[in-house]
Enzyme design. Structure first.
Site, PDB file in Angstrom:
ATOM      1  N   ASP A  80       0.764  -1.126   0.149  1.00 57.66           N
ATOM      2  CA  ASP A  80      -0.130  -0.121   0.052  1.00 57.66           C
ATOM      3  C   ASP A  80       0.934   1.147  -0.129  1.00 57.66           C
ATOM      4  O   ASP A  80       1.964   1.038   0.612  1.00 57.66           O
ATOM      5  CB  ASP A  80      -1.073  -0.077   1.125  1.00 57.66           C
ATOM      6  CG  ASP A  80      -0.226  -0.082   2.634  1.00 57.66           C
ATOM      7  OD1 ASP A  80       0.880  -0.552   2.758  1.00 57.66           O
ATOM      8  OD2 ASP A  80      -0.880   0.848   3.502  1.00 57.66           O
ATOM      9  N   GLU A 173       0.155  -1.255   5.487  1.00 61.31           N
ATOM     10  CA  GLU A 173       1.141  -0.873   6.601  1.00 61.31           C
ATOM     11  C   GLU A 173       0.807   0.388   7.170  1.00 61.31           C
ATOM     12  O   GLU A 173       1.106   0.930   8.063  1.00 61.31           O
ATOM     13  CB  GLU A 173       2.405  -1.141   5.871  1.00 61.31           C
ATOM     14  CG  GLU A 173       3.732  -0.985   6.741  1.00 61.31           C
ATOM     15  CD  GLU A 173       4.227   0.538   6.747  1.00 61.31           C
ATOM     16  OE1 GLU A 173       5.186   0.832   7.563  1.00 61.31           O
ATOM     17  OE2 GLU A 173       3.818   1.223   6.025  1.00 61.31           O
TER      18      GLU A 173
END
Length: 409
Positions: A80, A173
């Protein structure tokens, strides 16, 4: 180096921004697209035990090519990108042989300037990959992904001696959920490295202790003309709370090992106000003291309020400093530092003024310091990475695998 730039440009073309406040993991559909692409590529490369969990954690193994009881190690990156800046339609610019001065980002007014970012002075002659000034780049952490994938290819093609190499790519994350659904037992590595750092040479094994503080303030709204003795202005109470927080202990006033209080958001009316702080400190005792300070402030400001009006404070720990777990296994850092020196890089041990998946994983039984990627200025339109830095990261990953193969469990 084998398809490194091609891989990176391919990965950043996918919009994988994560989204805070969403229950499902991964929080966005774009992350699934990259995870499925990586799964396909890992399988094509011949890795074994390739699995993609329902929570979006992708794992795979490059089997050992030498006999002996060699410890299995891991390399981890996240798919991400930050919610802080758009990751849609990323249009990278490649600046070869950077000669200094400002770099125009796209056709607008945005520039990447050594005046604002002096590190550029150290990168003369290198190939820079920048944004077009409209989005972030996604080097955090797609540079890390490209580097791990390329290192796997190098290990295979050059038949470099190595033990079992585990790799994992995690979602979310950037919103603090990357490690929550990570199956350490299934990963089955003795230790690992996140590839999620910054400039060449960075090796990080200390990070903030982190907590979030949510404050709900309930006031009482009446007509201002008849408010005396009756109105309780929630916004005024919020202002009083923030006035009690040490002004010289904010992010913009601190550096190095200094902790801080950060008012991340505040909204409200006379009737109701909400404040969101984050607290950070490397020292555990100081971290606990900061949490107590916030509780004391809330009690002080809320003292004597009408029973229908109140201040509610909720503190939630996010992650802790992994130093205490990593230092129990000094060889993990020794190997990484030796690998860097073998690649003509001087290791730079520095604290992470933030957190990584590795911080949480270290407390889950998988010691996991952080390696550099060659990227800079994450989470914004001035983000960039150097091709040379990425190549160095690949070399270090390969060398770590090689050095580990020389050890016995």
């Amino acid at each position: 180096m084998d398809k490194l730039l091609e891989r990176f440009l391919n990965y950043v073309s996918l919009d994988t921004q994560s989204k805070a406040g969403v229950r499902q993991v991964p929080s966005t559909e774009g992350q699934w697209k990259l995870l499925h692409l990586l799964k396909e590529q890992l399988e094509e490369m011949g890795l074994i035990n390739v699995t993609l969990s329902e929570k979006g954690t992708l794992m795979a193994t490059l089997p050992a090519n030498v006999p002996g009881d060699i410890p299995a190690i891991g390399f981890i990156s996240h798919v991400d990108t930050s919610p802080d800046c758009s990751g849609k339609n990323v249009n990278p610019q490649i600046v070869e042989n950077y000669r200094g001065g400002d770099i125009a980002l796209g056709i607008g007014d945005e520039v990447l300037s050594p005046v604002m970012f002096p590190v550029l002075h150290q990168l003369l002659g290198q190939t820079l990959i920048t944004t077009d000034g409209k989005t972030l780049l996604g080097a955090d952490d797609k540079a890390g992904i490209a580097e791990i994938m390329t290192a796997l290819a190098v290990l295979q093609q050059k038949n470099i001696p190595h033990g079992d190499i585990r790799v994992a790519f995690t979602p979310d994350e950037e919103v603090g959920k990357g490690a929550k659904h990570f199956d350490v037992d299934a990963f089955d590595a003795r230790w690992a490295y996140t590839v999620d750092g910054g400039g060449v040479g960075e090796l990080e094994f200390e990070n903030f202790n982190a907590a979030s503080v949510n404050i709900k303030i309930v006031g009482n709204n009446v007509h201002p003309g008849t408010a005396k003795g009756v109105m309780v202005n929630a916004l005024s109470l919020a202002a009083r709370i923030h006035a009690e927080v040490p002004a010289d202990e904010s992010p913009e006033m601190t550096e190095g090992y200094e902790g801080f209080y950060h008012l991340a958001s505040m909204k409200g009316t006379v009737e109701r106000a909400d404040m969101h702080y984050i607290i950070r400190d490397f020292d555990r005792k100081q971290f606990e003291a900061r949490k107590r300070k916030m509780m004391e402030i809330a009690k002080k400001v809320g003292k004597g309020l009408h029973p229908d009006c109140y201040i509610e404070l909720v503190i939630e720990d996010s992650y802790y400093n992994m130093r205490e777990k990593v230092v129990e296994h000094p060889h993990i850092l020794d190997i990484a530092q030796q690998a860097m020196r073998d690649c003509d890089i001087e290791p730079e041990l520095k604290p992470i003024r933030g957190g990584t998946d590795g911080a949480q994983l270290s407390f889950m039984g998988l010691p996991c310091p952080n390696l550099f990627t060659g990227g800079y200025n994450y989470h914004g339109k001035h983000e960039f990475v150097t091709l040379e830095g990425m190549e160095k990261a690949v070399q270090v990953i390969v060398r770590i695998a090689e050095l580990t193969a020389q050890r016995k469990s």
